[in-house]
Design a protein around this motif. Sequence first.
Motif, mmCIF file in Angstrom:
data_model
loop_
_atom_site.group_PDB
_atom_site.id
_atom_site.type_symbol
_atom_site.label_atom_id
_atom_site.label_comp_id
_atom_site.label_asym_id
_atom_site.label_seq_id
_atom_site.Cartn_x
_atom_site.Cartn_y
_atom_site.Cartn_z
ATOM 1 N N LYS A 120 88.042 25.700 112.591
ATOM 2 C CA LYS A 120 88.218 24.327 112.833
ATOM 3 C C LYS A 120 87.384 23.774 113.690
ATOM 4 N N PRO A 121 86.418 22.638 113.285
ATOM 5 C CA PRO A 121 85.623 22.126 114.316
ATOM 6 C C PRO A 121 86.133 21.448 115.489
ATOM 7 N N ASP A 122 85.392 21.912 116.340
ATOM 8 C CA ASP A 122 85.779 21.280 117.884
ATOM 9 C C ASP A 122 84.900 20.342 118.453
ATOM 10 N N GLY A 123 83.880 20.031 117.897
ATOM 11 C CA GLY A 123 82.914 18.932 118.303
ATOM 12 C C GLY A 123 81.992 18.654 117.147
ATOM 13 N N SER A 124 80.841 17.918 117.523
ATOM 14 C CA SER A 124 79.924 17.017 116.863
ATOM 15 C C SER A 124 80.712 16.603 115.576
ATOM 16 N N MET A 125 79.998 16.508 114.354
ATOM 17 C CA MET A 125 80.482 15.928 113.215
ATOM 18 C C MET A 125 80.379 16.661 111.809
ATOM 19 N N PHE A 126 80.253 18.065 112.070
ATOM 20 C CA PHE A 126 80.320 18.822 111.044
ATOM 21 C C PHE A 126 81.015 19.907 110.888
ATOM 22 N N ALA A 127 81.119 20.548 109.630
ATOM 23 C CA ALA A 127 81.990 21.722 109.361
ATOM 24 C C ALA A 127 81.151 22.638 108.478
ATOM 25 N N MET A 128 81.131 23.981 108.757
ATOM 26 C CA MET A 128 80.393 25.012 107.827
ATOM 27 C C MET A 128 81.581 25.390 106.961
ATOM 28 N N VAL A 129 81.559 25.315 105.703
ATOM 29 C CA VAL A 129 82.563 26.150 104.874
ATOM 30 C C VAL A 129 81.805 27.138 103.916
ATOM 31 N N LYS A 130 82.471 28.007 103.430
ATOM 32 C CA LYS A 130 82.081 29.248 102.774
ATOM 33 C C LYS A 130 82.408 29.039 101.367
ATOM 34 N N LEU A 131 81.679 29.275 100.385
ATOM 35 C CA LEU A 131 81.671 29.041 98.995
ATOM 36 C C LEU A 131 82.066 30.250 98.240
ATOM 37 N N ASN A 132 83.131 30.253 97.653
ATOM 38 C CA ASN A 132 83.420 31.515 96.971
ATOM 39 C C ASN A 132 82.966 31.302 95.353
ATOM 40 N N LEU A 133 81.736 31.744 94.938
ATOM 41 C CA LEU A 133 81.190 31.718 93.753
ATOM 42 C C LEU A 133 82.136 32.622 92.605
ATOM 43 N N SER A 134 82.665 33.443 92.957
ATOM 44 C CA SER A 134 83.654 34.363 91.978
ATOM 45 C C SER A 134 84.723 33.387 91.331
ATOM 46 N N LEU A 135 85.184 32.309 91.914
ATOM 47 C CA LEU A 135 86.081 31.724 91.224
ATOM 48 C C LEU A 135 85.495 30.383 90.688
ATOM 49 N N LEU A 136 84.274 30.452 90.455
ATOM 50 C CA LEU A 136 83.559 29.248 89.568
ATOM 51 C C LEU A 136 82.845 29.817 88.482
ATOM 52 N N GLN A 137 82.813 28.779 87.404
ATOM 53 C CA GLN A 137 81.838 29.272 86.274
ATOM 54 C C GLN A 137 80.778 28.208 86.227
ATOM 55 N N ASP A 138 79.682 28.636 85.690
ATOM 56 C CA ASP A 138 78.446 27.737 85.677
ATOM 57 C C ASP A 138 77.910 27.100 86.797
ATOM 58 N N ILE A 139 78.311 27.617 88.091
ATOM 59 C CA ILE A 139 77.635 27.403 89.395
ATOM 60 C C ILE A 139 76.783 28.625 89.808
ATOM 61 N N SER A 140 75.545 28.441 90.026
ATOM 62 C CA SER A 140 74.671 29.785 90.382
ATOM 63 C C SER A 140 74.970 30.058 91.934
ATOM 64 N N ASP A 141 74.624 29.060 92.723
ATOM 65 C CA ASP A 141 74.646 29.157 93.934
ATOM 66 C C ASP A 141 75.029 27.838 94.891
ATOM 67 N N ASP A 142 74.718 27.756 96.119
ATOM 68 C CA ASP A 142 75.187 26.649 96.738
ATOM 69 C C ASP A 142 74.395 25.445 96.398
ATOM 70 N N MET A 143 73.096 25.563 96.192
ATOM 71 C CA MET A 143 72.063 24.526 95.871
ATOM 72 C C MET A 143 72.738 24.009 94.378
ATOM 73 N N ASP A 144 72.791 24.749 93.780
ATOM 74 C CA ASP A 144 73.303 24.234 92.150
ATOM 75 C C ASP A 144 74.789 23.496 92.232
ATOM 76 N N PHE A 145 75.495 24.057 93.316
ATOM 77 C CA PHE A 145 77.006 23.375 93.678
ATOM 78 C C PHE A 145 76.614 22.116 94.011
ATOM 79 N N CYS A 146 75.709 21.793 94.961
ATOM 80 C CA CYS A 146 75.586 20.489 95.511
ATOM 81 C C CYS A 146 74.923 19.232 94.726
#
Length: 338
Positions: free
Chosen positions: A259-285
């Motif tokens: 859980k973020p404690d400061g600044s304005m951002f959070a890093m979240v992990k992407l589970n590609l095994s649960l998605l179809q037709d998404i190749s990586d984080d760039m493709d997701f975005c």
Amino acid sequence: MLFLIRLNQLSLMAILSQLVCILRGDDIYLTVGGTQAIEVIASVLARPGANILLPRPGYPTYEAFARCSNLEVRHFDLIPEKGWEVDLESVEALADENTVAMVIINPGNPCGNVFTYHHLKKIAETSRKLGILVIADEVYDHIAFGSNPFVPMGKFGSIVPVLTLGSLSKRWIVPGWRFGWIATCDPDGVFKEHGITKSIESYLSICSAPATFIQAAIPEILKRTKEEFFLKIIDITREAADICYERIKGIPCISCPHKPDGSMFAMVKLNLSLLQDISDDMDFCLKLAREESVIILPGVAVGLKNWLRISFAMEPQFLEQGLERIKAFCQRHAKSNA
């Protein structure tokens, strides 16, 4: 203009007082925002064969300026399961006789973490052992709202020399002000002895200075801003961080390890095994932007492939709407058997 710079160095003492180490006006160097501060430090520390240690994930501007100055970049890891603490073993493994410095960003961008006193002391002790200085990026120093209070790295200046980078715009939430600084926290005079302070002064003498009207406004900005203004920013940011963290729990294909404690951002992990037709984080975005008009940063841009950086620096209703769109996108692209 020289008069203005001296005046505002002294005015900045009110902002920098929490650095704890004893500061004089001559210990503060004004820059055109935090970006120029990074440029100056990278240029000053560069020498043939030198390398610098940067966090992964981290703020990509450091790598850009390091490479422009022909500094070799080596990345140490931040550990998500430990609140994004520095992997000090990897720091020791990476450093050699040509390492000039390590960078820490606290509160963290892109991770939203705030380092504890104990961990910062261990960073200082490790850096002293390795014979390298610490560059402490503390532009979000006043945006800490979690269980860990913000502790300035300058507190450990007697253990290891510290270059602290700061920015006025983050505290007042006005990016266009472009006013930053470098503060030398070095009671033992290492920077002066090795010519680093002289190099900073020389570099800044041939660069653009912060706009004079911003410099002239600083005393009034400090005088007229009431404490309620800062407290409101903290309350809004804390609420947004809570919303972000809780809503992410309801999106199966992404997870937030801390859980973020400061600044304005959070890093979240992407589970590609649960998605179809998404190749990586760039493709997701890219597909998320196209289908839902929601912009988030692919983790590869900050050094972590198949992670995502989400900013919660917005009004709660818009944040909730954006997270709902991410959830709808993930549901639409979910594997049928997921």
